[in-house]
Scaffold this active site. Structure first.
Site, short mmCIF file in Angstrom:
data_model
loop_
_atom_site.label_atom_id
_atom_site.label_comp_id
_atom_site.label_asym_id
_atom_site.label_seq_id
_atom_site.Cartn_x
_atom_site.Cartn_y
_atom_site.Cartn_z
N GLU A 150 7.83 17.68 -18.62
CA GLU A 150 8.07 16.93 -17.38
C GLU A 150 6.88 17.04 -16.43
O GLU A 150 6.45 16.06 -15.83
CB GLU A 150 9.34 17.43 -16.67
N ASP A 181 4.25 15.51 -24.21
CA ASP A 181 4.53 16.53 -25.24
C ASP A 181 3.26 17.35 -25.51
O ASP A 181 3.30 18.58 -25.60
CB ASP A 181 4.94 15.86 -26.56
ZN LIG Z 1 9.19 12.48 -20.84
#
Ligand SMILES: [Zn+2]
Length: 461
Positions: A306, A402
């Site tokens: 995030e 990621d």
């Molecule tokens: Zn995301």
């Protein structure tokens, strides 16, 4: 400074398309049916894919066969539901067009407004438009109730996700419809007033207006609107909070608060996100369901992802992309918003005396709100194309986020967390490539794990 395209060709296009020989109704019916056909075809492809009993080998190693079959059944049930609700909405649209319901509704809105006390009686086209907006929004909300009931208490219930009660569901309905009317009406008024005031130069001002609304939404929605539906409480002091603070400090993330939301009140689906404008301090919000299902390290891995969205400026780029999108959309709206032939095809006669029937409305000026609705239908093919593009951008951002979490050292934990989320949310185990290109904002689990360089021995740690 002007941003909009003021090229003479916009004016040329405007007069070119204002032509009685253009079969507007047929075009709009065609676009509406074509979109339904296209999306149903994609759903059919995905439905067929989900019927396959063989699952990618990666799943077999990580998720048991029974969960995989349940996930496929859940996805299939959702697709059937989507096709059914799309068919209802298609039928509604066709009925509205075939029976000239727009001018009828306009006449009802005029009569309804006139019956109100003089202070609230509409004295202009904008006034009637607001009554029209309220009537249409309230009717649409009520008509959506049976489907929403089915989705919550039958479909989600069957797969063990639903935690809502009938009372909570009704509260949600009244609160969300009330908010739509209370907040939507002034927004509609603002839009129509700007277009009336600035006439053909409205594009820049509408863009500015929507930009201000977006900024307000960014700040006000998490603080004032979402607490109307859920309880947000500060995360208790402890290992989890300390580790989140440490993670935020290590990447200079301007963390203001960590909040826990009682998502379990309605559903067992889980999530995490942060709120706040690109250049202000942020709040991290964790679903109570997520805290329950992951370890501290796995949760930090998700937050690493995030925070990646923030560090890599995804929110800012999204905002810029949406501004360009609105600018382009409004420029195209500018081409048709005074198109007499378009309005006339749908029963609105502007600036001319003619005999009136329940399905024809005579007006001294353009009913811009009707223009927006018709334009929305004309814009369907472009919207479908944009959906492919925005899904692609979103998936690219997800890979980058990621990777960001991986670079923080969370590779293994992120993989484990993604597997847990996939299992708990019963994500589709088999995915059709066309369907996902159009609908998927996130890459699939195998795609994400492959990009993270996942090795199967990770789970044996
Ligand atoms: Zn995301």
């Amino acid at each position: 400074m002007r941003f909009s395209i003021t090229l003479p060709f916009i004016d040329k296009l405007e007069s070119y398309f204002d032509n009685r020989s253009v079969p507007w109704k047929l075009i709009i019916v065609g676009f509406t049916v074509a979109q339904f056909g296209f999306e149903s075809y994609l759903s059919y492809r995905q439905y067929k894919k989900l019927a396959e009993k063989a699952f990618p080998s990666l799943y077999k190693d990580e998720i048991d066969q029974a969960t995989l079959e349940k996930s496929a059944a859940y996805s299939r049930a959702n697709i059937k539901f989507t096709i059914f609700s799309d068919a209802i909405s298609l039928a509604t649209n066709l009925i509205v067009i075939h029976y000239d319901l727009f001018p009828r509704l306009w006449n009802w809105a005029t009569a309804f407004g006139a019956a109100m006390p003089s202070m609230l009686a509409p004295s202009s086209i904008i006034g009637v438009s607001l009554y029209f907006f309220i009537m249409v929004s309230a009717t649409t909300a009520v008509m959506g109730l049976p489907l929403d009931y089915y989705k919550t208490f039958v479909l989600e219930e069957k797969f063990g996700f639903n935690k809502s009660t009938l009372k909570l569901w009704w509260f949600d309905f009244f609160k969300s419809t009330g908010l739509l009317l209370v907040l939507g009406t002034p927004v509609v008024y603002g839009l129509l007033k700007i277009i009336e005031t600035f006439s053909s130069n409205f594009v820049d001002y509408v863009c500015l207006f929507i930009f201000v609304l977006q900024l307000l939404a960014f700040t006000l929605v998490p603080t004032y609107i979402m607490p109307l539906f859920n309880k947000f409480s500060p995360l208790e002091d402890g290992e989890l909070k300390t580790s989140i603070q440490k993670l935020a400090d290590s990447v200079q993330f301007p963390l203001d608060k960590v909040l826990v939301v009682d998502g379990s009140k309605r559903s067992t689906h889980s999530n995490a996100y942060f709120t706040g404008l690109p250049f202000t301090s942020k709040r991290i919000v964790l679903f109570d369901t997520l805290i329950k299902s992951t370890t501290t390290k796995e949760l930090n891995a998700i937050l690493g992802h995030e925070i990646g969205h923030w560090k890599l400026n995804h929110i800012l780029y999204r905002l810029v992309f949406s501004q360009l999108n609105i600018l382009a959309t409004m420029t195209m709206f500018r081409v048709v918003y005074r198109n007499k032939s378009l309005y006339q095809a749908f029963g609105f006669v502007v600036g001319r005396t003619t005999s009136l029937t329940p399905t024809r409305v005579l007006l001294p000026a353009f009913p811009t709100l009707i223009g927006f609705l018709l334009f929305g239908d004309l814009f369907r093919p472009v919207n479908c194309l944009l959906q492919f593009i925005s899904s692609l951008i979103s998936r690219t951002d997800e890979y980058a986020a990621d990777q960001f979490s991986k670079n923080l050292g969370y590779s293994d934990d992120l993989c484990k967390a993604l597997i847990i989320l996939c299992k708990e949310n019963l994500s589709s185990p088999n995915v059709d490539s066309w369907y996902s290109a159009y609908h998927y904002s996130h890459p699939t689990l195998p795609e994400r794990l492959a990009a993270l360089g996942y090795k199967q021995d990770v789970k044996k740690d």
